[in-house]
Design a protein around this motif. Structure first.
Motif, PDB file in Angstrom:
ATOM      1  N   GLY A 119     -17.481 -54.557   4.211  1.00  0.00           N
ATOM      2  CA  GLY A 119     -18.422 -55.080   3.229  1.00  0.00           C
ATOM      3  C   GLY A 119     -17.788 -56.075   2.286  1.00  0.00           C
ATOM      4  O   GLY A 119     -18.348 -56.395   1.243  1.00  0.00           O
ATOM      5  N   GLU A 120     -16.618 -56.591   2.629  1.00  0.00           N
ATOM      6  CA  GLU A 120     -15.965 -57.538   1.733  1.00  0.00           C
ATOM      7  C   GLU A 120     -15.437 -58.763   2.475  1.00  0.00           C
ATOM      8  O   GLU A 120     -14.474 -59.379   2.048  1.00  0.00           O
ATOM      9  CB  GLU A 120     -14.864 -56.848   0.923  1.00  0.00           C
ATOM     10  CG  GLU A 120     -14.041 -55.860   1.740  1.00  0.00           C
ATOM     11  CD  GLU A 120     -12.794 -55.364   1.024  1.00  0.00           C
ATOM     12  OE1 GLU A 120     -12.062 -56.190   0.491  1.00  0.00           O
ATOM     13  OE2 GLU A 120     -12.555 -54.145   1.055  1.00  0.00           O
ATOM     14  N   GLU A 176     -13.705 -59.198   5.003  1.00  0.00           N
ATOM     15  CA  GLU A 176     -12.313 -59.153   5.439  1.00  0.00           C
ATOM     16  C   GLU A 176     -12.149 -58.846   6.922  1.00  0.00           C
ATOM     17  O   GLU A 176     -11.200 -59.308   7.535  1.00  0.00           O
ATOM     18  CB  GLU A 176     -11.546 -58.082   4.648  1.00  0.00           C
ATOM     19  CG  GLU A 176     -11.221 -58.467   3.229  1.00  0.00           C
ATOM     20  CD  GLU A 176     -10.209 -59.598   3.124  1.00  0.00           C
ATOM     21  OE1 GLU A 176      -9.329 -59.702   3.987  1.00  0.00           O
ATOM     22  OE2 GLU A 176     -10.324 -60.382   2.176  1.00  0.00           O
ATOM     23  N   THR A 178       2.811 -55.667   6.990  1.00  0.00           N
ATOM     24  CA  THR A 178       1.658 -56.053   6.166  1.00  0.00           C
ATOM     25  C   THR A 178       1.160 -54.937   5.258  1.00  0.00           C
ATOM     26  O   THR A 178       0.468 -55.208   4.295  1.00  0.00           O
ATOM     27  CB  THR A 178       0.467 -56.486   7.051  1.00  0.00           C
ATOM     28  OG1 THR A 178      -0.009 -55.350   7.778  1.00  0.00           O
ATOM     29  CG2 THR A 178       0.860 -57.579   8.014  1.00  0.00           C
ATOM     30  N   ILE A 183      -0.473 -49.188  -2.423  1.00  0.00           N
ATOM     31  CA  ILE A 183       0.180 -49.158  -3.726  1.00  0.00           C
ATOM     32  C   ILE A 183      -0.579 -48.237  -4.675  1.00  0.00           C
ATOM     33  O   ILE A 183      -1.781 -48.383  -4.887  1.00  0.00           O
ATOM     34  CB  ILE A 183       0.270 -50.572  -4.339  1.00  0.00           C
ATOM     35  CG1 ILE A 183       0.951 -51.523  -3.356  1.00  0.00           C
ATOM     36  CG2 ILE A 183       1.018 -50.542  -5.667  1.00  0.00           C
ATOM     37  CD1 ILE A 183       0.914 -52.974  -3.788  1.00  0.00           C
ATOM     38  N   GLU A 194      -0.067 -46.762  -8.544  1.00  0.00           N
ATOM     39  CA  GLU A 194       0.733 -46.857  -9.759  1.00  0.00           C
ATOM     40  C   GLU A 194       0.268 -45.803 -10.732  1.00  0.00           C
ATOM     41  O   GLU A 194      -0.897 -45.816 -11.153  1.00  0.00           O
ATOM     42  CB  GLU A 194       0.581 -48.249 -10.392  1.00  0.00           C
ATOM     43  CG  GLU A 194       1.583 -49.231  -9.842  1.00  0.00           C
ATOM     44  CD  GLU A 194       1.426 -50.614 -10.462  1.00  0.00           C
ATOM     45  OE1 GLU A 194       2.122 -51.510 -10.000  1.00  0.00           O
ATOM     46  OE2 GLU A 194       0.612 -50.778 -11.383  1.00  0.00           O
ATOM     47  N   ILE A 249      -4.008 -49.110  -6.387  1.00  0.00           N
ATOM     48  CA  ILE A 249      -4.171 -50.559  -6.568  1.00  0.00           C
ATOM     49  C   ILE A 249      -4.820 -51.162  -5.322  1.00  0.00           C
ATOM     50  O   ILE A 249      -5.667 -52.042  -5.409  1.00  0.00           O
ATOM     51  CB  ILE A 249      -2.794 -51.234  -6.781  1.00  0.00           C
ATOM     52  CG1 ILE A 249      -2.030 -50.567  -7.927  1.00  0.00           C
ATOM     53  CG2 ILE A 249      -2.941 -52.729  -7.000  1.00  0.00           C
ATOM     54  CD1 ILE A 249      -2.620 -50.749  -9.287  1.00  0.00           C
ATOM     55  N   ARG A 269      -9.059 -51.995  -1.681  1.00  0.00           N
ATOM     56  CA  ARG A 269      -9.954 -52.816  -0.858  1.00  0.00           C
ATOM     57  C   ARG A 269      -9.156 -53.277   0.348  1.00  0.00           C
ATOM     58  O   ARG A 269      -7.924 -53.399   0.278  1.00  0.00           O
ATOM     59  CB  ARG A 269     -10.406 -54.076  -1.596  1.00  0.00           C
ATOM     60  CG  ARG A 269     -10.952 -53.826  -2.957  1.00  0.00           C
ATOM     61  CD  ARG A 269     -12.443 -53.980  -2.975  1.00  0.00           C
ATOM     62  NE  ARG A 269     -12.935 -53.687  -4.309  1.00  0.00           N
ATOM     63  CZ  ARG A 269     -14.061 -53.049  -4.559  1.00  0.00           C
ATOM     64  NH1 ARG A 269     -14.813 -52.644  -3.556  1.00  0.00           N
ATOM     65  NH2 ARG A 269     -14.441 -52.810  -5.780  1.00  0.00           N
ATOM     66  N   ALA A 304      -9.042 -56.209   1.208  1.00  0.00           N
ATOM     67  CA  ALA A 304      -8.430 -57.468   0.779  1.00  0.00           C
ATOM     68  C   ALA A 304      -7.060 -57.230   0.161  1.00  0.00           C
ATOM     69  O   ALA A 304      -6.291 -58.167  -0.021  1.00  0.00           O
ATOM     70  CB  ALA A 304      -9.332 -58.178  -0.225  1.00  0.00           C
ATOM     71  N   ARG A 305      -6.765 -55.983  -0.182  1.00  0.00           N
ATOM     72  CA  ARG A 305      -5.454 -55.692  -0.779  1.00  0.00           C
ATOM     73  C   ARG A 305      -4.585 -54.862   0.148  1.00  0.00           C
ATOM     74  O   ARG A 305      -3.367 -54.960   0.113  1.00  0.00           O
ATOM     75  CB  ARG A 305      -5.657 -54.931  -2.086  1.00  0.00           C
ATOM     76  CG  ARG A 305      -6.399 -55.763  -3.064  1.00  0.00           C
ATOM     77  CD  ARG A 305      -6.869 -54.973  -4.249  1.00  0.00           C
ATOM     78  NE  ARG A 305      -7.389 -55.905  -5.217  1.00  0.00           N
ATOM     79  CZ  ARG A 305      -7.176 -55.826  -6.507  1.00  0.00           C
ATOM     80  NH1 ARG A 305      -6.467 -54.837  -6.992  1.00  0.00           N
ATOM     81  NH2 ARG A 305      -7.670 -56.711  -7.318  1.00  0.00           N
ATOM     82  N   ARG A 338      -3.617 -54.736   3.566  1.00  0.00           N
ATOM     83  CA  ARG A 338      -3.796 -55.670   4.673  1.00  0.00           C
ATOM     84  C   ARG A 338      -3.244 -55.084   5.973  1.00  0.00           C
ATOM     85  O   ARG A 338      -2.120 -54.620   6.017  1.00  0.00           O
ATOM     86  CB  ARG A 338      -3.117 -56.994   4.350  1.00  0.00           C
ATOM     87  CG  ARG A 338      -3.638 -57.552   3.034  1.00  0.00           C
ATOM     88  CD  ARG A 338      -3.243 -58.964   2.807  1.00  0.00           C
ATOM     89  NE  ARG A 338      -3.900 -59.865   3.722  1.00  0.00           N
ATOM     90  CZ  ARG A 338      -5.182 -60.213   3.629  1.00  0.00           C
ATOM     91  NH1 ARG A 338      -5.947 -59.710   2.694  1.00  0.00           N
ATOM     92  NH2 ARG A 338      -5.701 -61.044   4.486  1.00  0.00           N
ATOM     93  N   PRO A 361       7.360 -51.883   2.963  1.00  0.00           N
ATOM     94  CA  PRO A 361       7.390 -52.847   4.057  1.00  0.00           C
ATOM     95  C   PRO A 361       8.407 -53.942   3.801  1.00  0.00           C
ATOM     96  O   PRO A 361       9.055 -53.945   2.756  1.00  0.00           O
ATOM     97  CB  PRO A 361       5.970 -53.434   4.017  1.00  0.00           C
ATOM     98  CG  PRO A 361       5.599 -53.393   2.563  1.00  0.00           C
ATOM     99  CD  PRO A 361       6.258 -52.150   2.010  1.00  0.00           C
ATOM    100  N   ASP A 395       9.956 -57.092   2.514  1.00  0.00           N
ATOM    101  CA  ASP A 395       9.636 -57.754   1.253  1.00  0.00           C
ATOM    102  C   ASP A 395      10.271 -59.149   1.264  1.00  0.00           C
ATOM    103  O   ASP A 395      11.481 -59.289   1.158  1.00  0.00           O
ATOM    104  CB  ASP A 395      10.195 -56.896   0.103  1.00  0.00           C
ATOM    105  CG  ASP A 395       9.907 -57.509  -1.251  1.00  0.00           C
ATOM    106  OD1 ASP A 395       9.430 -58.659  -1.300  1.00  0.00           O
ATOM    107  OD2 ASP A 395      10.178 -56.825  -2.252  1.00  0.00           O
TER     108      ASP A 395
END
Ligand SMILES: Cc1cc2nc3c(=O)[nH]c(=O)nc-3n(C[C@@H](O)[C@@H](O)[C@H](O)COP(=O)(O)OP(=O)(O)OC[C@H]3O[C@@H](n4cnc5c(N)ncnc54)[C@H](O)[C@@H]3O)c2cc1C
Ligand code: FES
Ligand code: FES
Lengths: 934, 294
Positions: free
Chosen positions: A42-43, A45, A838, A842, A844, A849, A852, A854-855, A857, A914, A916
């Motif tokens: 729904g975004e 992606e 990928t 996250i 915190e 965080i 979605r 989109a974050r 991946r 992953p 970096d």
């Protein structure tokens, strides 16, 4: 000024009233019932909702329905013509590109739009076009091949060539050959129904009010504002649960809802649930519930959780389990060592990101029972937990398992099943609870984040003398399968090697993070990353070749594992290692001594390539003393067809094909004659959990033995009827040959029925007994083995890493369906690649965080390396035709193979996942600044 | 609860502007919706009363050369821009930027108007337009006026467009002999799907000299912006490695690189911008001596 919408869909014109706020995806799914349009995020992606509008591929989930006015739209349902399937659909089936199937409509529609503009696409064109059409089952290489083949067929009018997938080394009539999935046609036409595609009369929609804070005591919960909203039918809280208040797969520590005065342990905890006439109303009502909490200090990692001053999250404290492995005397092993190395590694949480978010529908029946429609990896566990919450006997609940858009371990725990059932029970109406992607990311258990310290000792010749590991596993707010996952991480933490002295300690800790549980690899992916990185370092320290070091220590027949198990058979590790090595030499054309050397590109020396190597192993089955059994039944019908039934789950991995093949093999019939029914607690015997790569072995054996016993029953019936010794009865090509006379299986079934014998056999298979950890003996009844090599390219200007090629050899015992196995291998590599490159879930301070897609991946086709699969077959005597597990082994060596390749390219040793790129660049900068000391 | 109550599909620019001016409540234009739909859906934007669809307006769908300018309508889908030979001829940086945005399904609806109006400091299309020296026609019911692109930005996510105003057209100077542009970016494999850093460059070459240069780097501040000090250093100089080094030196002083959590640190950005600058300058430089196609 909102006017009606007139649009043409799949050649048919519709004029529809406009509904403000509606997306095209909703219009197509809800109003035109074109449920081949899938919603994965729904975004915008994932591309699952792709349709073709006036010749262009478009994501329909963010396309306002009102814009579709005057447009011509093609959905997957419109692709098939009277002449039959579209060549793309055929190619996806034939090449095995269809796994769970959830992404497939989007893949095919994206490809369809591509071919309209470009009938002769190159692989690069295909990757460009499919960049944002995600497949979590990871069959990208096959998808690419299928599109190329379909394009060729469309251009030339010639039939599709057969895929180039070798059969098993020892194929039988059916087993060992390339067989197409039974559900493939449904999946490529969009007819396949997943839970969210189902509708029931009078169905309500549910929403859950989640805590949103990681650690707190719930003080006030005012649901009146939700109740007051028109369209709301029921609002329930913890006080309304008729039965057991908690659920859990092993330990019942997970509250169905948090009660007043009780502890909130993670952001996804449920506080209240709502059922309403529409999804929008339910969501709005859930939002309106007023909540007051008293926040508590957040425990955000397992090391912190173990400190004496940490607040206890559960009555028994924060330690879920201290797991210990002891073999020999490590102190002695280190004393004997010429070299000792020690390092600590970290791996983050990871999400399964199955493309189909969780959905449950509870349907109350007039007779007082309740049906739950859900895609679940463990239907019988769902039944037990739902019934307990309702305070009912288990038989009053029926789980009707649905097609699943991927699971990977993430659909073992309860998601919405209980909430939907409680609301259906309270309202007397069917209730659907669908998670959106955000809720899915927040709520379901993840891969355990770990901290792993490895100390390794070896002789100068490379022989390992001792390995000591200390692991911390973050099991999050609730136990889920945490203890078992971390046990596997611990027992496998010294790698697939024979080590005389081993000591491993693991602390599986509760924290305020989302729970962690099963995830393909089951803890072993994490510990393999640590130990295989250490092995690489050890090789370098000793001046040995990384492959040779592994060869010297590899487990082989006769070896004793860390847990004291003697491996008596089926240890294909050495062959895996050697076949990968040969393939590396062949593919790269490098001299043996230069195999691992860094290779800057002559035309662009800032891009450096290198190979990395890793090995791995993984148990098949539950092991550790847990009774591992599965039931299956096989029935023969008067039309000559057969059906095999078991509750085991099909998540896309291909179990239904395997079961069909096994029964077909036993009866010598073509596989199309065998139907498979899975995941229904009323109609199918308990196949046990779909986890631990156990289904082909355990349920496969159950199906095989059920088929054999049915065959025996048919044989004795015919023997008596025709007065012929049973050994003279043979089964050939769907017929029973009785003394030269041919009787069709259908006739035999009819005759049996006529004489009152049901042509049905049921078998409960019990896998060989295993021993609990610490008792020695066989902790597992089989292991799969793997070796892998990855070639990477590091851009030393940006720190970016690309994986170019992966050679993956896997000892699977016996390849029952090489076509399906290819999907598992490509998918396993893709997931391992994602976990390395990928994916980074996250959290915190307890807050997510990456909520979605989109974050968070996941790999897309553009990230894919060339995958070179090698199948190694060291059969295990007790497995069906020699087969053992394949579902998890493939991805286990991937992170370390990539990490080691990065090291060989630029000298940077990754000790966390992953990859970096910033850390890589910072390292390279330090290297440049630091002048040689000599 | 509903994302909008009314949806307008005007057929002309005037109708669109009227709808924007007179519709009751909060009203917004929608082009591809690839930013707006997500902002609405995910609650980053207060609920709107009405949406005015720009994709049916022929005035916003132009893609043509007029006089000495290339005109690109604000509602032309990015996929069309990315594959347009006209754009490839006159504005390679824009071709490259548009081909990198999203995937095909997003590019088939997303527009430059939306990319610019969303006003992010590192939007790929916007950065390319900035270096290309784009001007913008902004229209409301009263009049249409032409403004420099940079004047449209107030801060991250904040454009200077007033309610009732629309971007209708982007104006780009045509490419002349010796001129060329290029776009480069660095992404992170994990995390938020926004570029870590992007860079667009336009230059005019005279022999071995860079006669003129426009350079935009995002995010290098709260708004998309040109690196004017760097441009000044380079202008008129002979192209060689030392010039690029000097340019980089100035660029690092001029750009305000910040740390964006989960995306990139300021330090990383400072480190990689050099690679982008080198590649971008080299690509534009090489292209500048390619013959023109017409
Ligand atoms: C999966 C995905 C990947 C993406 N990747 C990238 C990327 O790599 N790089 C990148 O830069 N962007 C990326 N984006 C964002 C990009 O798609 C948008 O910035 C797009 O260009 C916006 O155009 P639109 O037509 O969709 O705008 P809309 O969403 O329709 O509108 C955006 C805003 O602009 C306003 N608006 C639109 N048109 C006009 C106009 N003509 N005049 C005045 N106001 C207007 C709207 O009211 C709204 O406030 C991505 C988006 C998605 C979903
Ligand atoms: S559902 Fe539309 S892109 Fe994922
Ligand atoms: S087949 Fe692609 S997501 Fe499962």
């Amino acid at each position: 000024m909102t006017s009606p919408i007139t649009l043409t869909v799949n050649g048919k014109e519709y004029t529809l009233e406009a509904i403000p706020g509606e997306t095209l995806a909703t219009l197509l799914r809800e109003r035109l019932n074109l449920t081949g349009v899938k919603i994965g995020c729904g975004e915008a992606e994932c591309g699952a909702c792709t349709v073709v509008i006036d010749g262009q591929a478009v994501v329909s989930c963010i396309y306002p329905a009102e814009r579709a006015h005057g447009k011509h739209i093609t959905t997957i349902e419109g692709l098939q013509s009277e002449a039959g399937l579209h060549p793309l659909q055929e190619a996806f089936i034939k090449y095995g590109a269809v796994q769970c199937g959830f992404c497939i409509p989007g893949q095919i529609m994206t490809a369809y739009a591509l071919l309209q503009h470009n009938p002769d696409p190159s692989p690069a064109d295909i990757r460009f076009a499919l960049k944002d059409t995600l497949c979590r089952c990871g069959g990208y290489p096959t998808i690419e091949r299928a599109i190329l083949a379909a394009a060729r067929a469309l251009r030339t009018g010639e039939p599709l060539p057969d895929p180039e997938i070798p059969e098993s080394a020892e194929p039988r009539q059916v087993v060992g050959r390339n067989i197409i999935r039974p559900d493939a046609v449904e999946k490529v036409t969009g007819r396949a129904l997943y839970t969210d595609d189902l509708k029931f009369p009078g169905m309500l929609h549910a929403a859950v009010r989640r805590a949103g804070v990681p650690h707190a005591i719930l003080r006030v919960l005012d649901v009146e504002p939700a109740r007051a909203l028109p369209g709301v039918v029921a609002v329930l809280t913890a006080a309304d649960i008729p039965g057991e208040k908690n659920h859990g797969l092993v330990i019942h520590d997970w509250p169905i809802m948090i009660g007043i005065g009780e502890r909130i342990r993670y952001v996804g905890d449920a506080l209240a649930i709502v059922a309403a006439e529409s999804r929008e109303i339910a969501l709005e009502a859930a939002r309106r519930i007023r909540v007051e909490v008293e926040e508590r200090p957040v425990i955000s990692d397992p090391v912190q959780a173990r400190r004496p001053d940490a607040e206890a999250l559960h009555p028994g404290g924060n330690l879920l389990k201290h797991i210990q492995v002891r073999k020999g005397k490590v102190a002695q092993g280190f004393a004997e060592a010429d070299v000792i190395l020690e390092h600590t590694f970290h791996t983050p949480m990871m999400d399964h990101a199955f493309l189909e978010p969780e959905c449950s529908i509870a349907v109350p029946l007039p007779d007082g029972r309740m049906e739950i429609y859900v895609g679940s990896q463990i239907p019988y566990a769902d039944r037990a937990q739902v019934a307990a919450a309702l305070g009912w006997p288990e038989e009053r609940v029926r789980i009707v398992g649905q097609l699943m858009g991927g699971g990977f371990g993430g659909k073992e725990d309860i998601a919405g099943q209980i909430h939907a059932a409680l609301l259906a029970n309270a309202t007397g109406r069917p209730v659907k609870l669908l998670f959106d992607r955000r809720e899915s990311l927040l709520v379901h258990p993840k891969r355990h984040a770990t901290q792993i310290r490895v100390k390794i000792g070896a002789k100068r010749d490379g022989r390992l003398t001792a390995v000591e590991t200390e692991l911390f596993g973050d099991t999050g707010a609730y136990a889920s399968l945490g203890e078992k996952v971390m046990t596997r991480a611990t027992t496998h933490s010294a790698g697939p090697y024979e080590v005389p002295h081993v000591s491993a300690d693991c602390y599986a800790m509760y924290t305020n993070n989302p729970p962690a549980g099963a995830y393909r690899g089951f803890g072993v992916l994490q510990s393999a990353f640590a130990i295989e990185s250490m092995m690489d370092w050890l090789a370098e320290t000793l001046g040995l070749d990384p492959i040779e070091l592994r060869r010297r220590n590899a487990l082989r027949v006769g070896s004793v594992t860390n847990t004291g198990q003697v491996l008596r058979e089926s240890v294909g590790l050495l062959e895996c290692i050697e076949r990968v090595e040969q393939e590396m030499l062949r593919l790269s054309g490098l001299e043996r001594e230069r195999l691992f050397a860094p290779r800057p590109l002559p035309e662009a020396p800032h891009r450096v390539r290198a190979w990395g190597f890793a090995a791995g192993y993984k148990n098949t089955g539950l092991g550790g003393g847990a009774p591992d059994k599965a039931g299956a039944e096989v029935q023969l019908y008067a039309d000559g067809s057969l059906m095999v039934r078991t509750s085991s789950a099909e998540l896309g991995q291909g179990l239904v094909t395997v079961l069909r093949m096994i029964v077909a093999e036993e009866f010598s019939v073509p596989p199309e004659r065998v139907r498979v029914l899975v995941m229904d607690t009323d109609l199918t015997p308990d196949g046990g959990p779909t986890t631990a790569s156990r289904q082909t072995y355990v349920t496969g054996n159950a199906a095989r033995l059920a088929a054999q016993s049915l065959r025996q029953a048919v044989t004795s019936f015919l023997a008596e009827k025709y007065d012929c010794p049973p050994e003279r009865i043979r089964y050939v090509e769907g017929l029973a040959q009785v003394d030269g006379q041919r009787i069709s299986l259908g006739e035999a079934a009819a005759a049996m029925q006529a004489s009152g014998v049901e042509p049905l056999a049921r078998y409960e298979y019990r896998a060989p007994e295993t021993r609990p950890l610490g008792q020695g003996g066989d902790m597992h009844f089989a292991f799969s083995f793997a070796a892998q090599a990855a070639e990477v390219e590091v851009d030393t200007r940006t720190g970016m890493v690309r994986v170019l090629r992966v050679i993956s050899a896997n000892d699977v015992g016996r390849a029952i369906n090489p076509l399906g196995l290819r999907g598992q291998v490509e998918g396993g590599i893709t997931m391992g690649l994602g976990n390395t490159l990928t994916e980074h879930f996250i959290v915190e301070n307890g807050r997510v965080i990456t909520d979605r897609l989109a974050r968070y991946r996941i790999p897309s086709i553009v990230h894919m390396p060339e995958v070179i699969p090698i199948i190694v077959e060291h059969p295990t005597a007790e497995g069906p035709y020699g087969a053992k597990g394949v579902g998890e082994i493939v991805s286990i060596p991937t992170p370390a193979a990539i990490a080691n390749a990065i090291y060989h390219a630029i000298g940077f040793r990754m000790d966390s996942l992953p990859v970096d790129q910033e850390a890589i660049l910072a390292f390279l900068k330090r290297q440049k600044e630091c002048l040689p000391s000599r | 609860m509903r994302l909008w109550q009314e949806y307008y599909r005007p057929a002309t620019l005037t109708e669109a502007l009227q709808a924007l001016a007179y519709a009751p409540g909060l009203v917004l234009p929608i082009a591809g919706g690839t930013d707006l739909m997500l902002d609405l859906e995910q609650g980053r934007h207060p609920p709107v009363h009405a949406l005015v669809d720009l994709t049916f307006l022929p005035e916003l769908k132009r893609l043509e050369v007029q006089g000495d300018e290339l005109l690109i309508g604000a509602a032309v889908p990015l996929s069309q821009i990315a594959t347009s030979p006209l754009v490839a001829e006159h504005a390679q940086a824009l071709t490259e930027a548009c081909a990198l945005i999203g995937g095909p399904q997003v590019r088939n609806v997303a527009t430059l108007g939306g990319n610019v109006a969303h006003a992010l400091p590192a939007a790929d299309g916007t950065i390319a337009l900035t270096a290309l020296g784009a001007q913008v026609t902004v229209a409301d019911l009263e009049c249409a006026r032409r403004v420099p692109l940079e004047s449209l930005f107030l801060g991250p996510g904040k454009s200077a467009l007033r309610p009732g105003q629309l971007i209708t057209t982007f104006h780009l100077p045509l490419r002349r002999r010796g001129q060329a542009s290029a776009f480069r970016r660095v992404m992170r494999l994990q995390g938020i799907a926004l570029p870590i850093l992007n860079l667009a460059i336009w230059l005019a070459r005279e022999g071995e000299r860079i006669a003129d240069l426009r350079l935009a780097v995002g995010p290098s501040g709260p708004t998309p912006r040109r690196m004017t000090a760097t441009e000044a250093i380079v202008r008129g100089q002979t192209m060689d490695d030392s010039l690029i080094e000097q340019a980089l030196h100035t660029l690092l002083e001029e750009a305000h690189f910040r740390t964006s959590p989960h995306r990139a640190s300021a330090e990383y950005r400072r480190q990689v911008v050099g690679a982008l600058l080198r590649e971008g300058m080299q690509a534009a430089w090489d292209r500048a001596c390619e013959p023109q196609r017409h």
